[in-house]
Design an enzyme around this catalytic site. Structure first.
Site, mmCIF file in Angstrom:
data_model
loop_
_atom_site.group_PDB
_atom_site.id
_atom_site.type_symbol
_atom_site.label_atom_id
_atom_site.label_comp_id
_atom_site.label_asym_id
_atom_site.label_seq_id
_atom_site.Cartn_x
_atom_site.Cartn_y
_atom_site.Cartn_z
ATOM 1 C CE1 TYR A 270 7.079 -1.118 1.182
ATOM 2 C CE2 TYR A 270 6.768 -3.525 0.915
ATOM 3 C CZ TYR A 270 7.131 -2.775 1.966
ATOM 4 O OH TYR A 270 7.718 -2.730 3.170
ATOM 5 N NE ARG B 283 -0.073 -3.118 4.481
ATOM 6 C CZ ARG B 283 0.186 -3.619 5.665
ATOM 7 N NH1 ARG B 283 0.304 -3.823 6.781
ATOM 8 N NH2 ARG B 283 1.453 -4.493 4.808
ATOM 9 N NE ARG C 37 16.127 13.726 -8.370
ATOM 10 C CZ ARG C 37 16.449 14.823 -7.417
ATOM 11 N NH1 ARG C 37 17.426 15.916 -8.176
ATOM 12 N NH2 ARG C 37 16.511 14.185 -6.731
ATOM 13 C CE LYS D 260 3.871 -3.392 3.137
ATOM 14 N NZ LYS D 260 5.189 -3.798 3.706
ATOM 15 C CD GLU E 109 6.603 -1.549 12.116
ATOM 16 O OE1 GLU E 109 5.766 -1.741 11.567
ATOM 17 O OE2 GLU E 109 7.271 0.122 11.692
ATOM 18 C CG LEU F 288 2.658 -0.803 7.732
ATOM 19 C CD1 LEU F 288 2.705 -0.387 6.698
ATOM 20 C CD2 LEU F 288 3.224 -2.479 7.115
HETATM 21 N N1 PLP Z 1 6.373 -3.162 10.278
HETATM 22 C C1 PLP Z 1 7.208 -3.205 9.610
HETATM 23 C C2 PLP Z 1 7.813 -1.759 9.071
HETATM 24 C C3 PLP Z 1 6.782 -3.988 7.150
HETATM 25 O O1 PLP Z 1 7.393 -3.675 6.521
HETATM 26 C C4 PLP Z 1 6.213 -4.704 8.015
HETATM 27 C C5 PLP Z 1 5.503 -5.983 6.352
HETATM 28 O O2 PLP Z 1 6.981 -5.898 5.070
HETATM 29 C C6 PLP Z 1 5.362 -5.365 8.862
HETATM 30 C C7 PLP Z 1 5.698 -4.410 10.077
HETATM 31 C C8 PLP Z 1 4.068 -6.352 9.062
HETATM 32 O O3 PLP Z 1 3.389 -6.389 8.296
HETATM 33 P P1 PLP Z 1 2.515 -7.404 7.970
HETATM 34 O O4 PLP Z 1 1.878 -7.929 8.478
HETATM 35 O O5 PLP Z 1 0.928 -6.406 6.656
HETATM 36 O O6 PLP Z 1 3.520 -7.827 6.596
#
Ligand code: PLP
Length: 285
Positions: free
Chosen positions: A33, A52, A101, A148, A180, A205
């Protein structure tokens, strides 16, 4: 006005937007996503989000069912149809609906592409002036957090724990260091004015907002060091903050109920927020 969503080639009322129960996104979280912010009806830093998206789908050998330029057209059409001024555009692509499945990739199945918008006044969010508290939780996610993926159960549990504690975000901890936030990147400002945020790797991420904020800070000769930090360092810091497409830059004023500095949003977070908003407005398309 009924919100309009996009599902596999059609624009439909959100309430009628449906995918199969055999969709692999539903059965296996076999999907990716992206979320881009919308300001003044325009997409913020969208090229970074789509880059990304392309990378994430590539990492799981999933082909996008539409070109990136068509995806941008659909994003814009959704913004227009929903008369969206400020908010978010969500994109999800999954490996589609097979006839059963089986775990291995199906052959000849078209990926599912769904998109929808939500209204959010990111600029005037009350937490922008008050700051948020965060709680810490163990980082129990898989080893490829650079992708992601829609497999967000660890973040769902982390953010639910935060909500129950009255906090605005959960900081995930691995090997004694902050990785994070549940849906945001984490930063601190040390007592000697160095911005610290963890370097990109498979442990986090690669945040698009993080990337833009680091670049904007460096352009202004602010010192940035990309490395992991501990909760103790964050509690001893001048400031702490998070970044994400859905919050831009947001001060963190408490961690596990303990104040960061004087427990109020600091000037650096406020300044970087202003700088980011200026960048977002100037470059939104
Ligand atoms: N880290 C994680 C785990 C996230 O899910 C997100 C955004 O959903 C971010 C960091 C921040 O990323 P962005 O600045 O691209 O929204």
């Amino acid at each position: 006005m009924d919100p309009i969503a996009y599902v596999n080639g059609s624009f439909v009322p959100l309430a009628e937007a449906k995918v199969s129960i055999l969709d692999r996104g539903f059965l296996f979280a076999d999907g990716i996503y992206e979320v881009s912010a919308v300001l003044d009806g325009k997409l913020v830093d969208n090229a970074s989000h789509l880059a990304r998206l392309e990378r994430s789908v590539g990492e799981i050998s999933l082909a996008l069912p539409e070109t990136l330029s068509r995806i941008v057209e659909i994003q814009r059409e959704l913004i227009a149809r929903n008369q969206l001024v400020s908010g978010l555009v969500y994109i999800e692509v999954t490996r589609g609906a097979d006839v059963g499945r089986d775990f291995a990739f199906p052959k000849g199945v078209k990926p599912t592409l769904v998109m929808f918008t939500s209204v959010k006044d990111i600029i005037n969010a009350p937490s922008a002036s008050t700051g948020i508290g965060v709680i810490t939780v163990p980082d129990i996610r898989w080893a490829r957090r650079d992708i992601k993926s829609v497999a967000l159960l660890a973040q769902v549990l982390a953010k639910q724990a935060a909500a129950e504690a009255g906090a605005g975000e959960a900081w995930m901890i691995e090997d004694g260091k902050v990785t994070e936030g549940g849906s945001s990147s984490a930063f601190i400002l040390t007592q000697d004015d160095v911005l610290i945020t963890r370097q990109n790797s498979s442990a986090i991420l690669p945040g698009c907002t993080r990337k833009a904020v680091v670049a904007l800070a460096e352009e202004r000769q602010l010192r940035v060091e990309e490395r992991p930090f501990t909760v103790e360092e964050a509690l001893a810091a001048k400031e702490a903050f998070i970044t994400s497409a859905s919050s831009f830059v947001q001060a963190v004023v408490a961690i596990d109920g303990k104040s960061v500095a004087n427990g109020r949003p600091g000037p650096m977070a406020a300044r970087l927020r202003e700088i980011y908003i200026e960048f977002a407005r100037a470059t939104a398309q």
